[in-house]
Design a protein around this motif. Structure first.
Motif, PDB file in Angstrom:
ATOM      1  N   GLU A 190       0.826  -1.207   0.000  1.00  0.00           N
ATOM      2  CA  GLU A 190       0.000   0.000   0.000  1.00  0.00           C
ATOM      3  C   GLU A 190       0.862   1.260   0.000  1.00  0.00           C
ATOM      4  N   GLU A 191       1.981   1.251   0.735  1.00  0.00           N
ATOM      5  CA  GLU A 191       2.889   2.398   0.759  1.00  0.00           C
ATOM      6  C   GLU A 191       3.549   2.600  -0.604  1.00  0.00           C
ATOM      7  N   VAL A 192       3.958   1.513  -1.243  1.00  0.00           N
ATOM      8  CA  VAL A 192       4.556   1.603  -2.575  1.00  0.00           C
ATOM      9  C   VAL A 192       3.535   2.156  -3.568  1.00  0.00           C
ATOM     10  N   ALA A 193       2.301   1.670  -3.501  1.00  0.00           N
ATOM     11  CA  ALA A 193       1.249   2.152  -4.400  1.00  0.00           C
ATOM     12  C   ALA A 193       1.004   3.645  -4.210  1.00  0.00           C
ATOM     13  N   ARG A 194       1.036   4.113  -2.971  1.00  0.00           N
ATOM     14  CA  ARG A 194       0.817   5.544  -2.694  1.00  0.00           C
ATOM     15  C   ARG A 194       1.943   6.378  -3.295  1.00  0.00           C
ATOM     16  N   ILE A 195       3.182   5.940  -3.103  1.00  0.00           N
ATOM     17  CA  ILE A 195       4.327   6.677  -3.653  1.00  0.00           C
ATOM     18  C   ILE A 195       4.251   6.733  -5.173  1.00  0.00           C
ATOM     19  N   LEU A 196       3.936   5.621  -5.797  1.00  0.00           N
ATOM     20  CA  LEU A 196       3.824   5.597  -7.252  1.00  0.00           C
ATOM     21  C   LEU A 196       2.701   6.511  -7.739  1.00  0.00           C
ATOM     22  N   LYS A 197       1.569   6.471  -7.059  1.00  0.00           N
ATOM     23  CA  LYS A 197       0.416   7.281  -7.468  1.00  0.00           C
ATOM     24  C   LYS A 197       0.701   8.766  -7.324  1.00  0.00           C
ATOM     25  N   GLU A 198       1.446   9.152  -6.304  1.00  0.00           N
ATOM     26  CA  GLU A 198       1.686  10.565  -6.031  1.00  0.00           C
ATOM     27  C   GLU A 198       2.919  11.126  -6.734  1.00  0.00           C
ATOM     28  N   ASN A 199       3.865  10.285  -7.148  1.00  0.00           N
ATOM     29  CA  ASN A 199       5.150  10.796  -7.624  1.00  0.00           C
ATOM     30  C   ASN A 199       5.522  10.417  -9.050  1.00  0.00           C
ATOM     31  N   ILE A 200       4.780   9.559  -9.694  1.00  0.00           N
ATOM     32  CA  ILE A 200       5.083   9.186 -11.071  1.00  0.00           C
ATOM     33  C   ILE A 200       4.111   9.916 -11.985  1.00  0.00           C
TER      34      ILE A 200
ATOM     35  N   MET B 119       7.794  18.806 -27.443  1.00  0.00           N
ATOM     36  CA  MET B 119       7.051  18.986 -26.197  1.00  0.00           C
ATOM     37  C   MET B 119       6.387  17.676 -25.795  1.00  0.00           C
ATOM     38  N   TYR B 120       6.148  17.571 -24.482  1.00  0.00           N
ATOM     39  CA  TYR B 120       5.453  16.414 -23.939  1.00  0.00           C
ATOM     40  C   TYR B 120       4.193  16.890 -23.244  1.00  0.00           C
ATOM     41  N   LYS B 121       3.133  16.120 -23.363  1.00  0.00           N
ATOM     42  CA  LYS B 121       1.909  16.393 -22.613  1.00  0.00           C
ATOM     43  C   LYS B 121       1.948  15.488 -21.388  1.00  0.00           C
ATOM     44  N   LEU B 122       1.872  16.095 -20.201  1.00  0.00           N
ATOM     45  CA  LEU B 122       1.950  15.340 -18.957  1.00  0.00           C
ATOM     46  C   LEU B 122       0.565  15.071 -18.396  1.00  0.00           C
ATOM     47  N   ARG B 123       0.398  13.890 -17.842  1.00  0.00           N
ATOM     48  CA  ARG B 123      -0.868  13.529 -17.201  1.00  0.00           C
ATOM     49  C   ARG B 123      -0.719  13.766 -15.701  1.00  0.00           C
ATOM     50  N   ILE B 124      -1.054  14.978 -15.284  1.00  0.00           N
ATOM     51  CA  ILE B 124      -0.996  15.334 -13.871  1.00  0.00           C
ATOM     52  C   ILE B 124      -2.425  15.293 -13.345  1.00  0.00           C
ATOM     53  N   HIS B 125      -2.631  14.578 -12.258  1.00  0.00           N
ATOM     54  CA  HIS B 125      -3.984  14.402 -11.726  1.00  0.00           C
ATOM     55  C   HIS B 125      -4.057  14.901 -10.288  1.00  0.00           C
ATOM     56  N   GLU B 126      -5.217  14.800  -9.690  1.00  0.00           N
ATOM     57  CA  GLU B 126      -5.438  15.357  -8.353  1.00  0.00           C
ATOM     58  C   GLU B 126      -4.574  14.696  -7.276  1.00  0.00           C
TER      59      GLU B 126
ATOM     60  N   THR C 208      -1.355  13.762  -7.815  1.00  0.00           N
ATOM     61  CA  THR C 208       0.053  14.055  -8.081  1.00  0.00           C
ATOM     62  C   THR C 208       0.587  15.047  -7.057  1.00  0.00           C
ATOM     63  N   GLU C 209       1.679  14.669  -6.409  1.00  0.00           N
ATOM     64  CA  GLU C 209       2.309  15.563  -5.429  1.00  0.00           C
ATOM     65  C   GLU C 209       2.942  16.727  -6.175  1.00  0.00           C
ATOM     66  N   ARG C 210       2.662  17.928  -5.702  1.00  0.00           N
ATOM     67  CA  ARG C 210       3.209  19.123  -6.336  1.00  0.00           C
ATOM     68  C   ARG C 210       4.144  19.822  -5.364  1.00  0.00           C
ATOM     69  N   GLY C 211       5.170  20.391  -5.877  1.00  0.00           N
ATOM     70  CA  GLY C 211       6.125  21.103  -5.051  1.00  0.00           C
ATOM     71  C   GLY C 211       7.331  21.448  -5.892  1.00  0.00           C
ATOM     72  N   ASP C 212       8.379  21.877  -5.238  1.00  0.00           N
ATOM     73  CA  ASP C 212       9.619  22.153  -5.938  1.00  0.00           C
ATOM     74  C   ASP C 212      10.759  21.517  -5.162  1.00  0.00           C
TER      75      ASP C 212
END
Length: 72
Positions: A16-26, A37-44, A46-50
């Protein structure tokens, strides 16, 4: 693993932890035809930050599985 195996709960938690990391960071990307150019699939989810959100102050180190990571 058989049902009732004491390692089963730990394995499920780890999965479950691996799935969360993949869902939020890939992020999936697809190169646009005839463009540089690339079109990115960013969803709700996806972890955002810098990069500032992951820097460690004062040269502190993060220890993961006995290995140390530090800023260069």
């Amino acid at each position: 693993m058989a049902p009732g195996d004491p390692q089963l709960a730990a394995a499920i938690t780890h999965a479950e932890e691996v799935a969360r990391i993949l869902k939020e960071n890939i992020v999936q990307g697809k190169k646009q035809a005839d463009e540089d150019m690339y079109k990115l699939r960013i969803h709700e989810h996806t972890e955002r930050g810098d990069n500032d959100t992951v820097k460690m102050p004062n040269g502190q180190k993060v220890v993961i599985d006995g290995k140390k990571c530090s800023e260069r």
